[in-house]
Design a protein around this motif. Sequence first.
Motif, PDB file in Angstrom:
ATOM      1  N   LYS A   5      -1.503   6.176  -2.689  1.00 58.52           N
ATOM      2  CA  LYS A   5      -2.509   6.198  -3.649  1.00 58.52           C
ATOM      3  C   LYS A   5      -3.356   5.100  -3.506  1.00 58.52           C
ATOM      4  CE  LYS A   5       0.234   8.234  -7.386  1.00 58.52           C
ATOM      5  NZ  LYS A   5       0.882   7.996  -8.780  1.00 58.52           N
TER       6      LYS A   5
ATOM      7  N   ARG B 199       0.652  -1.077   0.144  1.00 56.95           N
ATOM      8  CA  ARG B 199      -0.008  -0.020  -0.026  1.00 56.95           C
ATOM      9  C   ARG B 199       0.868   1.285   0.128  1.00 56.95           C
ATOM     10  NH1 ARG B 199      -2.957   3.266   3.947  1.00 56.95           N
ATOM     11  NH2 ARG B 199      -4.799   4.129   2.870  1.00 56.95           N
TER      12      ARG B 199
ATOM     13  N   LEU C  99      -1.390  -1.842  -3.899  1.00 56.83           N
ATOM     14  CA  LEU C  99      -0.658  -2.661  -5.190  1.00 56.83           C
ATOM     15  C   LEU C  99      -0.661  -4.045  -4.919  1.00 56.83           C
ATOM     16  CD1 LEU C  99       0.850   0.359  -4.506  1.00 56.83           C
ATOM     17  CD2 LEU C  99       1.460  -0.178  -6.703  1.00 56.83           C
TER      18      LEU C  99
ATOM     19  N   GLU D 136       1.736  -0.686 -13.043  1.00 56.80           N
ATOM     20  CA  GLU D 136       0.395  -0.577 -12.223  1.00 56.80           C
ATOM     21  C   GLU D 136      -0.961  -0.611 -13.021  1.00 56.80           C
ATOM     22  OE1 GLU D 136       0.227   3.354 -10.215  1.00 56.80           O
ATOM     23  OE2 GLU D 136       2.484   2.879  -9.348  1.00 56.80           O
ATOM     24  N   THR D 137      -1.063  -0.360 -14.358  1.00 52.99           N
ATOM     25  CA  THR D 137      -2.001  -0.420 -15.254  1.00 52.99           C
ATOM     26  C   THR D 137      -2.092  -1.551 -15.978  1.00 52.99           C
ATOM     27  OG1 THR D 137      -1.769   2.209 -15.748  1.00 52.99           O
ATOM     28  CG2 THR D 137      -3.540   0.979 -17.051  1.00 52.99           C
TER      29      THR D 137
ATOM     30  N   ARG E  37      -1.460  -1.790  -9.885  1.00 52.58           N
ATOM     31  CA  ARG E  37      -2.289  -0.952  -9.148  1.00 52.58           C
ATOM     32  C   ARG E  37      -3.737  -1.334  -9.147  1.00 52.58           C
ATOM     33  NH1 ARG E  37      -1.403   2.856  -5.432  1.00 52.58           N
ATOM     34  NH2 ARG E  37       0.270   3.446  -6.730  1.00 52.58           N
TER      35      ARG E  37
END
Length: 397
Positions: free
Chosen positions: A63, A60, A66, A137-138, A71
């Motif tokens: 934002k 974490r 994860l 992350e994406t 993310r």
Amino acid sequence: MELPKHVHRVIKRRANGSQTVYTFYTRFRNTKEAWPSIALPEPLEKEFSERLSICEAMARDEKGFLLDGKRLPDLKSKEFWPEATKAHEAFIRRGRQGIKDFKALVEAFQSDTNPFWTKLAASTQRGYRTSGDIIKETWGDDLPVDLTTVDAQDAIDAFGETPAKANQFRAFLSRLMAWGASRGYCKTNVAEMTEKIPGGEPWVPWPNWAFEILLEHAPFHMQMIAMSAFFTGQRQGDVLAMTKPKAGENTIAVRAQKTGNTVWIPIHFAYRKWIDRVPTSDSVMLHAGARATSYKSPDGPDGFRTEWQKLMAKDAFKPFRENRIVFHGLRKNAVINLLEVGCTENQVGAICNMSAQMVQHYGREVALRSLAKDAMKLMEARWSEIEPAAFRNKNGT
């Protein structure tokens, strides 16, 4: 029964005497670093072990959550558990076999064992690491082979409000996919067909007022670095690495970090006056920091950037911030000045260590001004042929 670490239960009692037991996972409970409580199934239910494993694999930051760099959606979102489960499954697969997902691709590309990566300039690597983190992350557990041009363009367009960031992301994605295509991660470079976001060039040449502010409010060692960039047209990192020219030398040799090329720059007579003002020391470096420390050390460029940012944050430099005047604009000043006095694109490129195409890009305003001047001269020379009769009668011409 004894509960696993970080798992606790809350009993809610009602006025009618009934009660409900809730199970939560809360890491760092009862501390300032406590995570938000994550609701879990009852310990005897089938999904309990699976979701507990997911929670234990998560990290974490400010934002949110994860999992292995991916993310996750907001904890309250209905997409949280499906995405977390998908990321966890990919995490497990990655440990068992050489899965070729985006996380593996980015890490392989940015590895110190990859000569393509290690040859990039430090400043380029910094920007690419940011883009790489966004991709992990994406799309971390997605396969590059499944990415389409539409997907890539959507990701680029998502940064539309910051064109420079969008175009840097696009540049990294294109290099990443091109590198991965020959290594079995994907079949083609789908980013090659995407479009740039207009307005991505964040710098402009310095106007006269910017130099006036710098010379009045900046310490000499910062002025000197700016003057070196102005007179030589070199990148920031190459300017910081310049060595002092010896007595009688009329050139400075600069080895570009980005290209590895060495250029020999003749010393302009006005620049020589600045060089002669540099305090005498045992250092072979031309530029030193506020405490006479060299910027040649491993953290030297970062030290300069910190100093420069502090300088730009002062009230006197507010016009710089409002008009987006940045250090790199001095490189554009150098190109424009050389073109304005009649240098060819090849001559400019030889001094500024820049390709002819990039010189054209930097100097397109000069080309437009030159065309406009030539057009007006031609119009004046043949004015008698096109002047309206009414003008002649009115002005007596």
